[in-house]
Each structure stands twice: as structure tokens, then as C-alpha cells.
Motif scaffolding. Structure first.
Motif, PDB file in Angstrom:
ATOM      1  N   LYS A  62      55.524  39.753  47.500  1.00 32.05           N
ATOM      2  CA  LYS A  62      54.239  39.051  46.911  1.00 32.05           C
ATOM      3  C   LYS A  62      54.074  38.960  45.517  1.00 32.05           C
ATOM      4  O   LYS A  62      53.699  38.062  44.924  1.00 32.05           O
ATOM      5  N   VAL A  63      54.732  39.952  44.748  1.00 34.85           N
ATOM      6  CA  VAL A  63      54.693  39.757  43.209  1.00 34.85           C
ATOM      7  C   VAL A  63      55.956  38.670  42.910  1.00 34.85           C
ATOM      8  O   VAL A  63      55.535  37.880  41.895  1.00 34.85           O
ATOM      9  N   LEU A  64      56.919  38.760  43.427  1.00 35.86           N
ATOM     10  CA  LEU A  64      57.694  37.442  43.206  1.00 35.86           C
ATOM     11  C   LEU A  64      57.099  36.393  43.592  1.00 35.86           C
ATOM     12  O   LEU A  64      57.307  35.159  42.447  1.00 35.86           O
ATOM     13  N   PHE A  65      56.556  36.173  44.649  1.00 35.89           N
ATOM     14  CA  PHE A  65      55.966  34.852  44.940  1.00 35.89           C
ATOM     15  C   PHE A  65      55.027  34.542  43.933  1.00 35.89           C
ATOM     16  O   PHE A  65      54.923  33.247  43.422  1.00 35.89           O
ATOM     17  N   ALA A  66      54.040  35.341  43.322  1.00 31.06           N
ATOM     18  CA  ALA A  66      52.853  35.123  42.544  1.00 31.06           C
ATOM     19  C   ALA A  66      53.684  34.787  41.196  1.00 31.06           C
ATOM     20  O   ALA A  66      53.241  33.791  40.315  1.00 31.06           O
TER      21      ALA A  66
END
Length: 383
Positions: free
Chosen positions: A191-195
Motif C-alpha cells: 500500500k505504501v509503494l502504491f501510494a
């Protein structure tokens, strides 16, 4: 959004300070080491709950005091929002509309700020850690869920690294426990990478437009999120999770040898290129500064697009670090659009370059006045 007023008690060298702001641009003018940056720092702390200058909150509390207090009234499109922070040796207490906020994600994002200081010119040449911090601080303001996912990721990462150290040299660590940690790490990390990838894609759009304007359409600026987890820019969270998990499995032997997690958002970076050539390595000093300026100013339009309101801009003695052309572009970008607080030792950098009249506060030895502080017998302003 606009900050209408600011109150400080026992913050740095200000025992009791109360200011009101009614201009779009406010200048804090004074010699070095008088307290100009402390005012900007207080606005940043009021927005982010932490300082950009130190990780030790005790340094923010005035000498011989047990706590520091910050309060400001934020004017949004439809309402006013009082913000309060109390800093003590035991920690911090935050309030929005006089109601205490237990979660960081419930407070950060109320007031969006962009800080531009001389050290931000090293955004391009600095370490990957500097750029990761930049991404985390900016995304966290516009996406409270990101802050939650990041904090959870960091917690699992710490736990996983401790386990790798504890089982170092052992032939057989508990594979089930490690798999559980992997799943948790991947769940939050993806989720961090996606954001981050989404933010970089959006930031590039605005930064390139500004960079082309400053370079008179001679240069094209591109941004690239450099991840230790291989995934396409358009990948969804589930796809990133699968790639992350696979990369962890491939890195297992290396991790046991080094006793730390070798892949994930904590090891990623952000790169910049002008006309296809990496700025960090091949760009001139002028190109590196233009890139940093374009990226910082691009945040203004990006935050407006994401939140519906312009952020507040803090310029800490940055004008003296820019040449006339870049100063002019900076001022043209912010005038009549963004509430700006600017510190400087001289008005030389802004004279005849503004089309709006700024409010000027004179700063001397922790005292702030709308009238010049005269310390010379002849009454001449020492600045």
C-alpha cells in the motif's frame, strides 16, 4: 487555506508570542540567529506535529520550561479550525476544534504546508533517505491512510529485523513465524509503494510544466520511483503484494547473512532526469537547483488538486540561494495564490519583484515587531 493567527508559549526563544496574519505574503526580516526560522518552524510543527530541524522534541521547549504550547486558527473554505499542540517531556498532545486527537492520522492533514529551505536544494543530490522522507511527509498530508500504513509497515519491519538478528547463525529459524511477518510486511508495504508511485506520477506532471517554463522549454523533467520491488507504474496493490512477497523469498539467504530486511519501501529512492539524463549524476548545479525548485513548487498545484485547497508555503531564507531568474519564477508562482511566510536577512531579493504588498515583521533577539528594531544610536536599521 490560510493561517489567521499564531500563538506560541515557551517555544524555542519565544516565551509568549501572538501574531495575526492578514496578507497573502508575510516576511520575517532580521539578522541571522534572531528567531526568524523558529517562527516558520512553529508553523511547520503546528501542521505536522514534529520539527523539520530536529528529532528531539525537547529542543523545541524553551530553556527552564516544562512544556511548549502552539495554537493557530486555520481558515478553510467553509469554516475555521483551531489547532493546538502541547509539547512536554512525556510527549505531545494535539487538538482539533478543541478535541484531543489520539491518532496522528487524525491530526496531520488538517493544515497542509510546504517547506522550502536551503537544505531542500539538496533534495536532488542528497541521500535516498532524504528523498524517502520527502515522499512520506508530503503524501502523509494529503492521505491520512498512508500515514497509518507507513507506521504499521515500520512496526512490522522493526519486528522482522529483530527476529533476523535473533536467529542469526541458527540453522533453523521458525519458518512459520517468518512467513507471518512476511505477509504483514507485504500487506502494509504494498500500500505504501502504491501510494508513493501514484504520488510521483502526479508530481511529475506539475513539476515538468514548471521546469519547462523556467528553462524556456529547453528541458523536460521526468521523475522515476526507484523501488527494490519490481512492479509496473500502473500496477495495483494486489500485484505489488505478489511481487513484494516473491522478492522477499528470493532475498532470504542475503537477509539472514546481513540480519536485516533487504527489500521494501525503506530501501527505495526517487530519481530525476532532464532530457533523459539523470540529474543527480550528470546535471549541472543550476539544473539540480531548478529541479529541486520545480519539484517543491509542483507540490502547490498537486495539493490543490488532491485536497481542493492550496497549501501554506514556508520559505526559509531560500531566496538568497536562488539567482534572479529563479527568484522571479518562484514569486510568480505563489503571488495571489498561496499564503506564504518568508524569512530573509534583506529585502534586496524581493524588492521590485512582487506585485502584491507583503506584511513585514522585524525580528530581533526573539522579539517581533511591525516596526524596525533600532539598535544603533543614530536610529538606522542595522539590516
Amino acid at each position: 487555506m490560510q493561517l489567521n493567527d499564531l500563538q506560541l508559549r515557551n517555544f524555542r526563544n519565544y516565551q509568549d508570542l501572538s501574531l495575526t496574519f492578514d496578507k497573502n505574503i508575510t516576511i520575517f526580516l532580521g539578522e541571522n540567529a534572531q528567531g526568524k526560522t523558529n517562527v516558520l518552524e512553529s508553523i511547520y510543527v503546528l501542521a505536522m506535529t514534529r520539527s523539520h530541524r530536529t528529532n528531539n522534541e525537547q529542543e523545541l521547549i524553551a530553556f527552564d520550561s516544562d512544556q511548549a504550547y502552539l495554537k493557530g486558527t486555520l481558515q478553510k473554505r467553509s469554516n475555521q479550525v483551531p489547532l493546538e499542540i502541547t509539547l512536554t517531556k512525556k510527549g505531545r498532545k494535539t487538538k482539533v476544534n478543541h478535541i484531543e486527537q489520539k491518532k496522528l492520522s487524525s491530526y496531520v492533514g488538517q493544515m497542509n504546508v510546504i517547506l522550502f529551505a536551503p537544505e531542500d536544494l539538496s533534495l536532488v543530490k542528497g541521500s535516498p533517505q532524504v528523498r524517502r522522507k520527502f515522499l512520506d511527509m508530503e503524501i502523509g498530508q494529503i492521505d491520512p491512510i498512508y500515514l497509518y500504513d507507513l507506521v504499521q509497515y515500520q512496526g512490522v519491519l522493526k519486528q522482522r529485523n529483530q527476529y533476523l538478528k535473533q536467529t542469526a547463525g541458527e540453522k533453523k529459524a521458525d519458518p512459520v513465524y517468518l512467513e507471518i511477518l512476511d505477509e504483514q510486511l507485504v500487506s502494509f508495504g504494498a500500500k505504501v509503494l502504491f501510494a508513493r508511485q501514484r504520488f510521483v506520477n502526479r508530481l511529475e506532471h506539475w513539476a515538468n510544466a514548471l521546469h519547462q517554463k523556467i528553462s524556456q522549454n529547453k528541458e523536460t523533467l521526468t521523475l522515476h520511483y526507484v523501488s527494490s520491488v519490481p512492479f509496473e507504474e500502473t500496477a495495483e496493490v494486489a500485484t505489488i503484494q505478489a511481487a513484494f512477497l516473491e522478492k522477499l523469498k528470493q532475498s532470504r539467504d542475503k537477509e539472514r547473512f546481513r540480519m536485516s530486511t533487504q527489500v521494501g519501501p525503506h530501501r527505495d529512492d526517487l530519481s530525476f532526469a532532464i532530457n533523459g539524463k539523470e540529474v543527480q549524476t550528470y546535471g549541472s548545479q543550476g539544473q539540480q537547483r531548478t529541479t529541486a525548485l520545480s519539484v517543491k513548487l509542483a507540490e502547490i498545484d498537486l495539493m490543490k488538486a488532491e485536497t481542493g485547497e492550496y497549501p501554506i508555503l514556508l520559505l526559509d531564507d531560500v531566496m538568497s540561494e536562488l539567482d534572479d531568474s529563479r527568484q522571479l519564477h518562484l514569486l510568480e508562482t505563489i503571488e495571489d495564490k498561496v499564503q506564504t511566510f518568508l524569512t530573509t536577512t534583506t529585502l534586496e531579493h524581493v524588492k521590485n519583484k512582487m506585485t502584491v504588498e507583503p506584511a513585514i515583521y522585524y525580528v530581533s533577539q526573539g522579539r517581533i515587531s511591525k516596526e524596525p528594531v533600532t539598535s544603533n544610536p543614530d536610529g538606522k536599521e542595522p539590516l
